[in-house]
Design an enzyme around this catalytic site. Structure first.
Site, mmCIF file in Angstrom:
data_model
loop_
_atom_site.group_PDB
_atom_site.id
_atom_site.type_symbol
_atom_site.label_atom_id
_atom_site.label_comp_id
_atom_site.label_asym_id
_atom_site.label_seq_id
_atom_site.Cartn_x
_atom_site.Cartn_y
_atom_site.Cartn_z
ATOM 1 N N GLY A 1 -28.390 17.418 51.322
ATOM 2 C CA GLY A 1 -28.645 18.668 50.725
ATOM 3 C C GLY A 1 -30.204 18.888 50.987
ATOM 4 O O GLY A 1 -30.862 18.197 50.468
ATOM 5 N N ASP B 1 -29.670 25.197 55.004
ATOM 6 C CA ASP B 1 -30.501 24.221 55.672
ATOM 7 C C ASP B 1 -32.004 24.753 56.173
ATOM 8 O O ASP B 1 -33.029 24.054 56.168
ATOM 9 C CB ASP B 1 -29.805 23.115 56.502
ATOM 10 N N LYS C 1 -24.208 23.946 56.857
ATOM 11 C CA LYS C 1 -23.156 23.337 57.294
ATOM 12 C C LYS C 1 -22.063 23.649 58.064
ATOM 13 O O LYS C 1 -21.585 24.829 58.006
ATOM 14 C CB LYS C 1 -22.248 22.928 55.936
HETATM 15 O O1 MRU Z 1 -25.056 17.689 55.723
HETATM 16 P P1 MRU Z 1 -25.397 17.723 54.313
HETATM 17 O O2 MRU Z 1 -24.606 17.457 53.276
HETATM 18 O O3 MRU Z 1 -27.033 17.527 53.909
HETATM 19 O O4 MRU Z 1 -25.454 19.599 54.255
HETATM 20 C C1 MRU Z 1 -25.840 20.236 53.355
HETATM 21 C C2 MRU Z 1 -25.780 21.791 53.544
HETATM 22 O O5 MRU Z 1 -25.303 22.018 54.560
HETATM 23 C C3 MRU Z 1 -25.876 22.497 52.335
HETATM 24 O O6 MRU Z 1 -25.185 23.783 52.260
HETATM 25 C C4 MRU Z 1 -27.402 22.831 52.338
HETATM 26 O O7 MRU Z 1 -28.194 21.587 52.620
HETATM 27 C C5 MRU Z 1 -27.777 23.686 51.235
HETATM 28 S S1 MRU Z 1 -28.104 22.391 49.852
HETATM 29 C C6 MRU Z 1 -28.695 23.533 48.421
#
Ligand code: MRU
Length: 309
Positions: free
Chosen positions: A45, A213, A223
C-alpha cells in the site's frame, strides 16, 4: 491498530502476507530487512511503503551506513507507488532522519483522518460502496485512504454497505479489506472481481472509492483491475472516486510514463500454496493499471476533493 510500530530502534511491521490467519509482526533490524518487507509485501500500500521506507533510511543512519547507497537500494524495492520515492527524498533532505520518519508516521494518520472527513461528504445514508484492493489502515499507518472515507461515513452514523472486490491475484480485498471492515462491524460483503460489473448493472452499487499508487498527468495508477471497474462504472453512471494523499501526487510526469510493476508468475498460478494451473503455464502479472482522468469523479485528498490531473 497500527500497521507499523517503532520500538527499541527497530521497525515492527504487521506481516500482511499472513493475514487474516495470523496477526504477527515482522521485525526490521536494518534497512535491508525493510527492503525485503516491501518486496515480499509484508508491508504494502503506497502510504505504508513510504513510511516504512522512511524508517529504513533512519535505520541505516542509526547504523552509520552509507545513506546514499541505502536510499538508492530502498527506492529500487518497488517501482509504481510514488510515496516510496517521495518519502526517501524527504528523509534524505532532513538532518534528523529518525525524527523526520516519526513525523511522517503521525502525519500519515492525520492526513487520512482529514481525507476521511472530506470524502464522507460524497457518501450518502444508505449507500453501497464498492472498493478494490486494500486502501485501508493496513495500506497506511492507520485509518486508510479509501477505507478511511468509508470509516468516516460510518462514524458519522451513515448506514452504509461495503462491497470488497476479491482483488486477484493476491487477494488484498478478500484477505485485508474484509478483515478491516469486520473488525469495526462495518457491513461488508466479498465479491469476486468479475461480479462488480453485474452488480453495477443491477443498480446495486452507489459509489466506488479506491486508493492510488500514483496520481499523475492523465490519470491514476492503482491495483490491477481498477481500470475495468472504472470503465464499467462510467457505463452505468456510478461515481468513481479515488482517495489519495498529496504525497501520492506526481504532477511532473504523465501517468503513461510511470513504470507499472510486473510481479512473479506464482502469484497467478497459485492460490496461497495451491497450484491451480497446468505445470509450465506462462503468465503475465502486471500489478497495477491506469485509470484515465475522464473516468474519475474526483480525487479525495486531505485538502479537499480535487479534479484529476
Ligand atoms: O500491491 P499493493 O498491495 O501494494 O497495491 C496497493 C494498492 O493498489 C492500493 O490501492 C494503493 O497503494 C493505495 S493504498 C492507500
Amino acid at each position: 491498530m497500527k500497521t507499523m510500530l517503532w520500538e527499541d530502534n527497530q521497525l515492527l511491521l504487521i506481516d500482511q502476507t499472513k493475514l487474516p490467519d495470523e496477526l504477527t509482526y515482522f521485525t526490521c533490524k536494518n534497512y535491508k530487512d525493510v527492503i525485503q518487507a516491501i518486496k515480499t509485501m509484508v508491508v504494502r500500500g503506497a502510504p505504508a511503503i513510504g513510511v516504512a521506507a522512511a524508517f529504513g533510511v533512519a535505520l541505516a543512519d542509526l547504523a552509520g551506513e552509507d545513506l546514499e547507497k541505502a536510499a538508492k537500494e530502498i527506492k529500487s524495492s518497488r517501482p509504481t507507488a510514488v510515496n516510496l520515492f517521495w518519502a526517501v527524498d524527504r528523509i534524505m533532505a532532513s538532518d534528523f532522519p529518525l525524527e523526520e520518519a516519526v513525523k511522517m508516521y503521525q502525519e500519515d494518520i492525520d492526513t487520512n483522518r482529514a481525507m476521511g472527513k472530506h470524502g464522507a461528504k460524497v457518501i450518502e445514508d444508505g449507500d453501497t460502496i464498492l472498493t478494490h484492493c486494500n486502501a485501508g489502515a493496513l495500506a497506511c499507518v492507520d485509518y486508510g485512504t479509501a477505507l478511511g472515507v468509508i470509516r468516516a461515513a460510518f462514524e458519522e452514523g451513515k448506514k452504509i454497505n461495503v462491497l470488497c472486490d476479491e482483488t486477484r491475484p493476491l487477494g488484498q480485498g478478500a484477505r485485508l479489506s474484509v478483515w478491516e471492515m469486520q473488525q469495526e462491524n462495518i457491513p461488508v460483503k466479498l465479491i469476486v472481481d468479475s461480479a462488480a460489473g453485474y452488480l453495477m448493472q443491477q443498480g446495486e452499487v452507489d459509489k466506488i472509492v479506491i486508493g492510488a499508487d500514483r496520481v499523475a498527468k492523465g490519470g491514476v495508477a492503482n491495483k490491477i483491475g481498477s481500470l475495468m471497474v472504472a470503465l464499467t462504472a462510467k457505463r452505468f453512471n456510478v461515481p468513481f472516486y479515488v482517495a489519495a494523499p498529496m504525497s501520492t501526487f506526481d504532477s511532473e510526469n504523465s501517468i503513461y510514463d510511470v513504470e507499472i510493476e510486473e510481479r512473479g508468475p506464482e502469484e497467478v498460478t497459485h492460490y496461497g500454496n495451491c497450484c491451480i494451473t497446468p505445470k509450465g503455464t506462462e503468465v503475465r502479472n502486471p500489478a497495477f493499471d491506469i485509470v484515465p482522468s475522464d473516468l474519475i469523479a474526483g480525487i479525495i485528498t486531505e485538502n479537499g476533493i480535487l479534479d484529476p490531473l
